[in-house]
Design a protein around this motif. Structure first.
Motif, PDB file in Angstrom:
ATOM      1  N   ARG A 100     -11.615  13.062  -0.474  1.00  0.00           N
ATOM      2  CA  ARG A 100     -10.127  12.576  -0.865  1.00  0.00           C
ATOM      3  C   ARG A 100      -9.704  11.749   0.250  1.00  0.00           C
ATOM      4  N   VAL A 101      -9.208  10.486  -0.090  1.00  0.00           N
ATOM      5  CA  VAL A 101      -8.468   9.533   0.713  1.00  0.00           C
ATOM      6  C   VAL A 101      -6.888   9.941   0.335  1.00  0.00           C
ATOM      7  N   SER A 103      -3.476   8.301   1.776  1.00  0.00           N
ATOM      8  CA  SER A 103      -2.860   7.373   2.433  1.00  0.00           C
ATOM      9  C   SER A 103      -1.191   7.538   2.824  1.00  0.00           C
ATOM     10  N   ALA A 104      -0.807   7.331   3.918  1.00  0.00           N
ATOM     11  CA  ALA A 104       0.421   7.274   4.425  1.00  0.00           C
ATOM     12  C   ALA A 104       1.387   6.373   3.813  1.00  0.00           C
ATOM     13  N   ILE A 105       0.762   5.169   3.577  1.00  0.00           N
ATOM     14  CA  ILE A 105       1.319   4.049   2.522  1.00  0.00           C
ATOM     15  C   ILE A 105       0.950   4.242   1.236  1.00  0.00           C
ATOM     16  N   PRO A 106       1.813   4.460   0.331  1.00  0.00           N
ATOM     17  CA  PRO A 106       1.461   4.897  -1.225  1.00  0.00           C
ATOM     18  C   PRO A 106       0.531   3.769  -1.863  1.00  0.00           C
ATOM     19  N   MET A 107      -0.579   3.875  -2.382  1.00  0.00           N
ATOM     20  CA  MET A 107      -1.432   2.767  -2.904  1.00  0.00           C
ATOM     21  C   MET A 107      -2.021   3.655  -4.131  1.00  0.00           C
ATOM     22  N   ALA A 108      -1.341   3.878  -5.004  1.00  0.00           N
ATOM     23  CA  ALA A 108      -1.902   4.705  -6.247  1.00  0.00           C
ATOM     24  C   ALA A 108      -2.968   4.124  -6.819  1.00  0.00           C
ATOM     25  N   SER A 109      -3.624   3.014  -6.974  1.00  0.00           N
ATOM     26  CA  SER A 109      -4.492   2.491  -7.530  1.00  0.00           C
ATOM     27  C   SER A 109      -5.609   2.925  -6.731  1.00  0.00           C
ATOM     28  N   CYS A 111      -6.132   5.381  -3.775  1.00  0.00           N
ATOM     29  CA  CYS A 111      -6.105   6.711  -3.099  1.00  0.00           C
ATOM     30  C   CYS A 111      -4.841   7.416  -3.201  1.00  0.00           C
ATOM     31  N   GLU A 112      -5.013   8.823  -2.990  1.00  0.00           N
ATOM     32  CA  GLU A 112      -3.772   9.658  -2.947  1.00  0.00           C
ATOM     33  C   GLU A 112      -2.635   9.277  -1.916  1.00  0.00           C
ATOM     34  N   PRO A 113      -1.562   9.775  -2.422  1.00  0.00           N
ATOM     35  CA  PRO A 113      -0.534   9.553  -1.112  1.00  0.00           C
ATOM     36  C   PRO A 113      -0.636  10.838  -0.427  1.00  0.00           C
ATOM     37  N   TYR A 114      -0.162  10.537   0.890  1.00  0.00           N
ATOM     38  CA  TYR A 114      -0.238  11.751   1.809  1.00  0.00           C
ATOM     39  C   TYR A 114       0.823  12.802   1.449  1.00  0.00           C
ATOM     40  N   ILE A 115       0.205  13.901   0.958  1.00  0.00           N
ATOM     41  CA  ILE A 115       0.906  15.340   0.550  1.00  0.00           C
ATOM     42  C   ILE A 115       0.302  16.437   1.487  1.00  0.00           C
ATOM     43  N   ARG A 116       0.919  17.074   2.551  1.00  0.00           N
ATOM     44  CA  ARG A 116       0.173  17.989   3.171  1.00  0.00           C
ATOM     45  C   ARG A 116      -0.444  19.152   2.687  1.00  0.00           C
ATOM     46  N   ARG A 117       0.588  19.842   1.657  1.00  0.00           N
ATOM     47  CA  ARG A 117       0.030  20.996   0.957  1.00  0.00           C
ATOM     48  C   ARG A 117      -1.217  20.573   0.032  1.00  0.00           C
ATOM     49  N   ARG A 118      -1.137  19.267  -0.500  1.00  0.00           N
ATOM     50  CA  ARG A 118      -2.440  19.103  -1.390  1.00  0.00           C
ATOM     51  C   ARG A 118      -3.548  18.794  -0.453  1.00  0.00           C
ATOM     52  N   ALA A 119      -3.297  18.407   0.743  1.00  0.00           N
ATOM     53  CA  ALA A 119      -4.510  18.080   1.575  1.00  0.00           C
ATOM     54  C   ALA A 119      -5.131  19.441   2.038  1.00  0.00           C
ATOM     55  N   GLU A 120      -4.241  20.453   2.285  1.00  0.00           N
ATOM     56  CA  GLU A 120      -4.591  21.747   2.545  1.00  0.00           C
ATOM     57  C   GLU A 120      -5.450  22.331   1.464  1.00  0.00           C
ATOM     58  N   ARG A 121      -5.091  22.168   0.282  1.00  0.00           N
ATOM     59  CA  ARG A 121      -5.726  22.920  -0.879  1.00  0.00           C
ATOM     60  C   ARG A 121      -7.156  22.279  -1.125  1.00  0.00           C
TER      61      ARG A 121
END
Length: 245
Positions: A100-101, A103-109, A111-121
C-alpha cells in the motif's frame, strides 16, 4: 543486531538508489532487484514499511538553489517521492508482495492518505507500506520523514540504504584512508556532524530509542545479510545500548 531481535523495521532509500547505473529517473531493473531483497526480508517474518526519497527526479533544495521558491520546490520534491513509491509498489506486486502506498499529501485517485492506524493494520496483515510525499510539509527532508514514521509505527530499527557501507570519519569516496565506524552513539553523530541523516532525524531516533543501521543497498543481497548480522554496516544507537552491547 540480528533478524531474530526485530519484528518491524523501516527501510529508507535515497531516490538516487532507484537510478541504478543511470544519471536520472527510475531504473526498472534496480527497482526489481531492491524489491526482491525486500521480499526476502519480509519472508523472514519481518513487518516492513518504507520511505523513498525523490532526488533521482527532483530535489527541493536543488530547486530552491536554482531560483524556485523553497516551499514550492519542496512540494515538487514530495511529488517525486510519490512517483518513486509507485514504482516500488509496482516492482513489489509483480513478485507477489502486497503493498500500500500512503501519501502525506492526499491524492485519492493514486494512493491512500496517510493514516497511522491503517498503516499499522496493513503491516500486521503482511503488507509492505510505502510512505510517500514526506511529511506533507515543506522544509522537512525524507530523512526526517523516515524517523517520524519509524517512531509512529513503533519500528525496532531504521535501516538506511545508501551507496556506502556505513558511516566513516571522512568521505570514503574522497579520502582512501577513511575508517568506518562499527557503532556510534547518536550524541557523537550530532556533536561531530557526521551526516548520517539530518540532525532532526537523528535526534528523533535518539529520543525514541530507534537504532539507525547504515548500509550499502547497492550491493546485491546486502539488506538480508545486514539483517542477519552478516553484512557490513554502521549501527547508530543510544550510548546506554552501546555500553550494554
Amino acid at each position: 543486531m540480528t533478524l531474530s531481535r526485530m519484528k518491524r523495521i523501516l527501510l529508507k532509500l535515497s531516490g538516487e538508489v532507484l537510478m541504478g547505473p543511470g544519471q536520472y529517473g527510475i531504473d526498472p531493473e534496480t527497482c526489481d532487484r531492491v524489491a526482491q531483497e525486500v521480499k526476502q526480508a519480509k519472508d523472514s517474518g519481518l513487518e516492513i514499511c518504507m520511505v523513498v526519497g525523490g532526488g533521482n527526479i527532483f530535489r527541493g533544495l536543488a530547486g530552491a538553489a536554482q531560483g524556485f521558491d523553497r516551499a514550492s520546490a519542496d512540494y515538487m520534491g514530495m511529488l517525486a517521492t510519490v512517483m518513486n513509491a509507485l514504482a516500488m509498489q509496482n516492482a513489489l506486486e509483480k513478485i507477489g508482495v502486497q503493498t500500500r502506498v500512503q501519501s502525506a499529501i492526499p491524492m485519492a485517485s493514486v494512493c491512500e492518505p496517510y493514516i497511522r492506524r491503517r498503516a499499522e493494520r496493513h503491516m500486521e496483515k503482511g503488507r509492505v507500506v510505502l510512505f510517500a510525499a514526506g511529511t506533507g510539509l515543506p522544509f522537512f527532508t525524507t530523512d526526517t520523514t523516515a524517523a517520524l514514521r519509524a517512531a509512529e509505527m513503533n519500528c525496532d530499527a531504521l535501516f538506511k540504504g545508501t551507496s556506502v557501507d556505513g558511516v566513516y570519519d571522512a568521505d570514503p569516496k574522497k579520502v582512501p584512508t577513511a575508517e568506518r565506524y562499527e557503532t556510534l552513539s547518536f550524541d557523537r553523530v550530532l556533536a561531530d556532524n557526521l551526516r548520517v541523516m539530518d540532525a532532526s532525524a537523528v535526534a528523533l531516533c535518539r529520543d525514541n530509542n530507534i537504532p539507525i543501521v547504515v548500509f550499502n543497498i547497492r550491493e546485491v543481497g546486502n539488506l538480508v545479510a545486514v539483517l542477519n548480522g552478516e553484512g557490513v554496516s554502521t549501527i547508530v544507537q543510544n550510548q546506554a545500548e552501546l555500553t550494554n552491547a
